[in-house]
Write a protein that holds these residues in place. Structure first.
Motif, PDB file in Angstrom:
ATOM      1  N   ARG A 213      -9.564   8.682   4.255  1.00 50.23           N
ATOM      2  CA  ARG A 213      -9.861   8.955   5.663  1.00 50.23           C
ATOM      3  C   ARG A 213      -9.529  10.383   6.027  1.00 50.23           C
ATOM      4  NH1 ARG A 213     -12.461   5.073   4.946  1.00 50.23           N
ATOM      5  NH2 ARG A 213     -12.084   3.004   5.751  1.00 50.23           N
TER       6      ARG A 213
ATOM      7  N   SER B 219     -13.464  10.457   4.638  1.00 49.81           N
ATOM      8  CA  SER B 219     -14.041  10.618   3.303  1.00 49.81           C
ATOM      9  C   SER B 219     -15.059  11.757   3.273  1.00 49.81           C
ATOM     10  CB  SER B 219     -14.690   9.320   2.837  1.00 49.81           C
ATOM     11  OG  SER B 219     -15.734   8.956   3.711  1.00 49.81           O
TER      12      SER B 219
ATOM     13  N   PRO C 242     -13.510   2.740  -5.750  1.00 57.29           N
ATOM     14  CA  PRO C 242     -13.565   2.675  -4.285  1.00 57.29           C
ATOM     15  C   PRO C 242     -12.914   1.429  -3.683  1.00 57.29           C
ATOM     16  CG  PRO C 242     -15.741   2.339  -5.236  1.00 57.29           C
ATOM     17  CD  PRO C 242     -14.833   2.739  -6.358  1.00 57.29           C
ATOM     18  N   ARG C 243     -12.758   0.368  -4.453  1.00 60.36           N
ATOM     19  CA  ARG C 243     -12.100  -0.836  -3.923  1.00 60.36           C
ATOM     20  C   ARG C 243     -10.581  -0.687  -3.880  1.00 60.36           C
ATOM     21  NH1 ARG C 243     -15.680  -5.331  -7.065  1.00 60.36           N
ATOM     22  NH2 ARG C 243     -17.570  -5.006  -5.841  1.00 60.36           N
TER      23      ARG C 243
ATOM     24  N   SER D 259       0.838  -1.195   0.000  1.00 62.60           N
ATOM     25  CA  SER D 259       0.000   0.000   0.000  1.00 62.60           C
ATOM     26  C   SER D 259       0.876   1.249   0.000  1.00 62.60           C
ATOM     27  CB  SER D 259      -0.939   0.000   1.203  1.00 62.60           C
ATOM     28  OG  SER D 259      -0.205   0.028   2.392  1.00 62.60           O
TER      29      SER D 259
ATOM     30  N   GLN E  23      -4.550   0.784  -2.081  1.00 63.09           N
ATOM     31  CA  GLN E  23      -4.446  -0.598  -1.620  1.00 63.09           C
ATOM     32  C   GLN E  23      -3.404  -1.347  -2.456  1.00 63.09           C
ATOM     33  OE1 GLN E  23      -5.738  -1.644   1.039  1.00 63.09           O
ATOM     34  NE2 GLN E  23      -7.306  -0.147   1.422  1.00 63.09           N
TER      35      GLN E  23
ATOM     36  N   ASN F  52       0.509   5.629   0.587  1.00 62.87           N
ATOM     37  CA  ASN F  52      -0.424   6.673   1.011  1.00 62.87           C
ATOM     38  C   ASN F  52       0.111   8.062   0.700  1.00 62.87           C
ATOM     39  OD1 ASN F  52       1.512   6.837   2.964  1.00 62.87           O
ATOM     40  ND2 ASN F  52       0.128   6.775   4.682  1.00 62.87           N
TER      41      ASN F  52
ATOM     42  N   TYR G 274      -8.939   2.265  -3.093  1.00 65.95           N
ATOM     43  CA  TYR G 274      -8.473   3.349  -2.225  1.00 65.95           C
ATOM     44  C   TYR G 274      -9.240   3.389  -0.913  1.00 65.95           C
ATOM     45  CZ  TYR G 274      -6.493   5.025  -6.587  1.00 65.95           C
ATOM     46  OH  TYR G 274      -5.799   5.117  -7.761  1.00 65.95           O
ATOM     47  N   LEU G 275      -8.531   3.751   0.141  1.00 68.58           N
ATOM     48  CA  LEU G 275      -9.150   4.123   1.410  1.00 68.58           C
ATOM     49  C   LEU G 275      -8.970   5.631   1.544  1.00 68.58           C
ATOM     50  CD1 LEU G 275      -7.787   1.406   3.856  1.00 68.58           C
ATOM     51  CD2 LEU G 275     -10.062   1.545   2.860  1.00 68.58           C
TER      52      LEU G 275
END
Length: 94
Positions: free
Chosen positions: A53, A55, A47-48, A21, A72, A23, A50-51
């Motif tokens: 935070r 959002s 959306p699968r 991963s 990810q 960031n 990336y996270l």
């Protein structure tokens, strides 16, 4: 319509790394001339992958919120991705 948020950096580029991963951080700064709080929501076309935070949230007048975006782990060449992000913003009563 005048801009409500300043986004830095204006473009994000992830290094080509497989199986781990990565960031980065976006800074959202409230630049609303009326000195109101600004609510925001960040969406992505993948959306699968990336996270994000947080959002969604609220940026107080003259304040900045840092948003972390995590790519990810990928199993194929990420340089082929054309993923996009959308930041929606509106003034908030709070």
């Amino acid at each position: 319509m005048p801009s409500l948020l300043s986004v830095k950096p204006g473009e994000i580029v992830f290094p080509n790394t497989l199986y781990q991963s990565v960031n980065t951080t976006l800074s959202l700064t409230n630049v609303d001339g009326d000195k109101k709080a600004v609510a925001f929501k960040i969406k992505t076309t993948a959306p699968r992958n990336y996270l994000v935070r947080p959002s969604s949230g609220v940026v107080a007048a003259d304040a900045t919120v840092d948003v972390q975006i995590i790519l990810q782990p990928q199993t194929s060449d990420p340089s082929l991705n054309t993923d996009r992000f959308l930041i929606q913003a509106t003034t908030s009563a709070t």
